[in-house]
Design a protein around this motif. Structure first.
Motif, mmCIF file in Angstrom:
data_model
loop_
_atom_site.group_PDB
_atom_site.id
_atom_site.type_symbol
_atom_site.label_atom_id
_atom_site.label_comp_id
_atom_site.label_asym_id
_atom_site.label_seq_id
_atom_site.Cartn_x
_atom_site.Cartn_y
_atom_site.Cartn_z
ATOM 1 N N TYR A 57 40.480 34.797 40.161
ATOM 2 C CA TYR A 57 41.105 34.730 38.854
ATOM 3 C C TYR A 57 40.867 36.047 38.142
ATOM 4 O O TYR A 57 39.805 36.640 38.273
ATOM 5 C CB TYR A 57 40.509 33.576 38.050
ATOM 6 C CG TYR A 57 40.603 32.272 38.794
ATOM 7 C CD1 TYR A 57 41.700 31.450 38.646
ATOM 8 C CD2 TYR A 57 39.591 31.886 39.675
ATOM 9 C CE1 TYR A 57 41.795 30.253 39.349
ATOM 10 C CE2 TYR A 57 39.681 30.695 40.382
ATOM 11 C CZ TYR A 57 40.780 29.885 40.216
ATOM 12 O OH TYR A 57 40.871 28.719 40.913
ATOM 13 N N LYS A 58 41.841 36.514 37.391
ATOM 14 C CA LYS A 58 41.710 37.788 36.694
ATOM 15 C C LYS A 58 41.692 37.563 35.195
ATOM 16 O O LYS A 58 42.236 36.583 34.702
ATOM 17 C CB LYS A 58 42.850 38.720 37.072
ATOM 18 C CG LYS A 58 42.805 39.093 38.536
ATOM 19 C CD LYS A 58 43.862 40.087 38.905
ATOM 20 C CE LYS A 58 43.825 40.278 40.405
ATOM 21 N NZ LYS A 58 43.537 41.574 40.838
ATOM 22 N N GLY A 59 41.066 38.490 34.499
ATOM 23 C CA GLY A 59 40.989 38.402 33.052
ATOM 24 C C GLY A 59 40.445 39.688 32.482
ATOM 25 O O GLY A 59 40.468 40.733 33.126
ATOM 26 N N LEU A 117 40.423 34.590 29.731
ATOM 27 C CA LEU A 117 41.041 34.198 30.993
ATOM 28 C C LEU A 117 42.312 33.382 30.748
ATOM 29 O O LEU A 117 42.433 32.699 29.730
ATOM 30 C CB LEU A 117 40.074 33.346 31.818
ATOM 31 C CG LEU A 117 38.743 33.993 32.201
ATOM 32 C CD1 LEU A 117 37.825 32.963 32.823
ATOM 33 C CD2 LEU A 117 38.978 35.149 33.158
ATOM 34 N N ARG A 164 45.461 31.627 26.229
ATOM 35 C CA ARG A 164 44.309 32.005 27.057
ATOM 36 C C ARG A 164 43.069 31.232 26.625
ATOM 37 O O ARG A 164 43.116 30.452 25.685
ATOM 38 C CB ARG A 164 44.082 33.518 26.944
ATOM 39 C CG ARG A 164 45.363 34.273 27.374
ATOM 40 C CD ARG A 164 45.146 35.719 27.521
ATOM 41 N NE ARG A 164 44.898 35.943 28.955
ATOM 42 C CZ ARG A 164 44.514 37.085 29.462
ATOM 43 N NH1 ARG A 164 44.302 38.118 28.689
ATOM 44 N NH2 ARG A 164 44.325 37.222 30.757
#
Length: 101
Positions: A34-36, A50, A89
């Motif tokens: 997962y990206k953030g 996130l 988010r």
């Protein structure tokens, strides 16, 4: 001086640094990535932004990437301690459990 004698803003064991650094998070045992964005970082934890809502008390491996193409600046095992919706988010507070070499 004990923590109770400090002004409220200084009761943390570590100073928070406001940053805006891309990160990748891998759920321990899940294999998903997962990206953030890492918004705050201290010696004891971090505040992430996130797209996905993470389960409280879940453990993750975090890689905070260098913007200069170097090896990751920080790899750590973290535990989710807080998740707050922020529009589309999620503001996610994490405690650093172990720093990985």
């Amino acid at each position: 001086m004990s923590l109770s004698g400090k002004p409220f803003d200084e009761k943390r064991d570590f100073i928070r640094m406001k940053i805006e650094t891309p990160l990748e998070a891998t759920l321990t045992g899940d294999g998903g990535t997962y990206k953030g964005i890492c918004r705050e970082l201290s010696g004891g934890g971090m505040q992430l932004e996130l797209d996905d809502e993470l389960a409280q008390d879940s453990e993750w491996e975090i890689n905070i990437a260098s913007n200069h193409g170097h090896s990751p600046q920080l790899r750590a095992v973290v535990k989710v301690v807080r998740v707050l919706p922020q529009g589309e988010r999620f503001a996610t507070g994490m405690q650093i459990i172990e720093v990985i070499d």
